[in-house]
Write an enzyme that holds these catalytic residues in place. Structure first.
Site, PDB file in Angstrom:
ATOM      1  N   ALA A 208      24.012 182.725 125.026  1.00 43.96           N
ATOM      2  CA  ALA A 208      23.945 184.571 125.022  1.00 43.96           C
ATOM      3  C   ALA A 208      22.962 185.213 126.000  1.00 43.96           C
ATOM      4  O   ALA A 208      22.714 186.266 125.844  1.00 43.96           O
ATOM      5  CB  ALA A 208      22.802 184.050 123.183  1.00 43.96           C
TER       6      ALA A 208
ATOM      7  N   GLY B 196      36.251 191.870 121.567  1.00 43.00           N
ATOM      8  CA  GLY B 196      35.006 191.241 120.706  1.00 43.00           C
ATOM      9  C   GLY B 196      33.994 192.303 120.370  1.00 43.00           C
ATOM     10  O   GLY B 196      33.047 192.614 122.001  1.00 43.00           O
TER      11      GLY B 196
ATOM     12  N   GLY C 167      30.861 190.093 121.005  1.00 46.44           N
ATOM     13  CA  GLY C 167      29.589 189.425 120.793  1.00 46.44           C
ATOM     14  C   GLY C 167      28.549 189.725 121.753  1.00 46.44           C
ATOM     15  O   GLY C 167      28.587 190.748 121.320  1.00 46.44           O
TER      16      GLY C 167
ATOM     17  N   GLU D  24      19.797 171.837 117.633  1.00 40.11           N
ATOM     18  CA  GLU D  24      19.318 172.841 116.716  1.00 40.11           C
ATOM     19  C   GLU D  24      19.724 172.376 115.892  1.00 40.11           C
ATOM     20  O   GLU D  24      18.917 172.738 114.627  1.00 40.11           O
ATOM     21  CB  GLU D  24      19.695 173.954 116.825  1.00 40.11           C
ATOM     22  CG  GLU D  24      19.364 174.827 118.686  1.00 40.11           C
ATOM     23  CD  GLU D  24      19.169 176.092 119.180  1.00 40.11           C
ATOM     24  OE1 GLU D  24      18.177 176.661 119.376  1.00 40.11           O
ATOM     25  OE2 GLU D  24      20.239 176.874 118.839  1.00 40.11           O
TER      26      GLU D  24
END
Length: 416
Positions: free
Chosen positions: A318, A15, A17, A175
């Site tokens: 994040a 991954g 990310g 958002e």
């Protein structure tokens, strides 16, 4: 220095990310040449900036801005990219099966596969709603919204045909709602549609928007959304999703051409294959980010649960995923060099939620910030991340893409 060959330890990162890519970037910065054989496996050749996906979905940011070419920031002599999808993992044989019946062996495995949509058992979520999970899914939402407005210019639409529904008032829901409200203003002007006919409905099962966030900031976010024309309904759980829209309590239905599900995420299904206690598919990890049964496996990002000193889990953000990535790289290097690993302790510098282009709310180093000042801080945080993985070149590249998009949108509005 070890030479290339069997003496090299093999590190496989699954991954690209925030967690996986940060691990790879940190390794290549601090690793000596040929110190380890590092492979990064990702389904796509690009990394998507998750914190901008809601802008792409609303149509306020271009696709190019949200995509980072992985090979452009990797040193091929230190980290190899394998573009493929992970099929299964044999933890006993230490092998990862990928597309084409290929397998990759490892000495250390980093699982940073991200998350999947959490449906909470609500029927129809996977079949009938959109989610903001990838570049493709965000583009699908954007295209569907714009298609509705194009149709509205050609024929008179009913109110329910101009009603967009967002399920969930967490960070992504708020958002996206703020960004969509800004975009709807532009689309109404562009296609000659009365803004009063367009509705944005944001539903939240809990009594508050942004559950778990600072109450004052959450209330501010709600008031901004309402000023932008978003109808926010709290204590309103969705009972079912249908081809026509949604069903809430008392079998009341709301029809919509686009229902976007932002109500929650769970860990990747492959992470759940590890025999460990999980919370909504997210694994409880030890102080070194390893599942308790596997000393050669690290789990990062949305699929890992890290607890604070108070015993509560940190949210899968994040910010934490990036910190986990850099810390994981340090511990991998410690293992390679026969040194002691360090305990992972998140450093929460702050949390900011954007509410459209010029509004945001959050806490930075213990201080609350609102409005345009918070929006500026949010922008800085996003670009600082890009600087960490790709340097000044990547930052300038994305700034240029964003500026070009703003010019095109301004020209489009002037034409109408």
């Amino acid at each position: 220095m070890a030479r290339m060959g069997d003496m090299q330890k093999k590190i496989v990162i699954l991954g690209a990310g925030y967690g996986g890519l940060s691990t790879a970037v940190a390794l290549q910065k601090k690793m000596k040449l040929h110190e380890a054989d590092v492979t990064l496996v990702n389904k796509n050749s690009y990394h998507h900036v998750t914190t901008w996906l809601h802008e792409l979905a609303a149509g306020t940011s271009p696709m190019d801005k949200c995509m980072v070419d992985i090979e452009s920031i990797l040193q091929q002599s230190k980290v190899k990219l394998v573009k493929s999808e992970v099929k299964s993992i044999d933890f006993e044989k230490k092998k990862v099966l990928i597309n084409g019946d290929r397998s990759l062996s490892y000495d250390y495995l980093v699982m940073a596969l991200g998350s999947e949509t959490e449906t909470f058992g609500v029927p129809g979520v996977k079949e009938y709603t959109y989610s903001i999970r990838s570049i493709q899914s965000a583009v699908s939402i954007r295209d569907q919204i714009e298609q509705v407005f194009r149709k509205g210019r050609l024929q008179s639409l009913q109110r329910e045909e101009l009603q967009f529904i967002i399920c969930g008032s967490g960070f992504t829901g708020v958002e996206f709602a703020g960004e969509l409200a800004d975009r709807v203003d532009e689309l109404c002007q562009e296609y000659g549609i009365d803004r009063e006919k367009v509705q944005i409905l944001n539903l939240e099962a809990s009594p508050y928007v942004l559950p778990g966030f600072d109450p004052e900031l959450a209330e501010y976010a709600k008031s901004v959304l309402q000023k932008k024309g978003v109808d926010v309904k709290t204590s309103t759980p969705v009972q079912a999703c249908t081809p026509r829209g949604i069903v809430i309590k008392d079998k009341k239905e709301f029809n919509s051409p686009a229902v976007v599900w932002t109500a929650g995420v769970r860990g990747h299904f492959l992470t759940g294959r590890i025999e460990s206690e999980a919370v909504r598919g997210r694994l409880k990890v030890d102080d070194f980010l390893r599942p308790y049964e596997r000393e050669d496996v690290f789990v990062l990002g949305d699929s890992a649960v890290v607890f604070s000193e108070k015993g509560s889990p940190y949210p899968p953000t994040a910010q934490i995923a990036v910190q986990q990535g850099y810390h994981c790289a340090q511990n991998l290097l410690a293992l390679l060099r026969g040194k002691k690993m360090q305990v992972f302790k998140p450093k929460i510098k702050g949390t900011i939620v954007s509410i459209g282009k010029k509004e945001a709310a959050g806490i930075i180093f213990g201080r609350k910030v609102f409005g345009s000042k918070a929006a500026l801080v949010k922008r800085f945080v996003d670009y600082h991340y890009l600087f960490r993985i790709g340097g000044v070149r990547l930052v300038l590249e994305k700034l240029k893409v964003g500026e070009k998009q703003r010019e095109q949108r301004s020209d489009s509005l002037l034409d109408h």
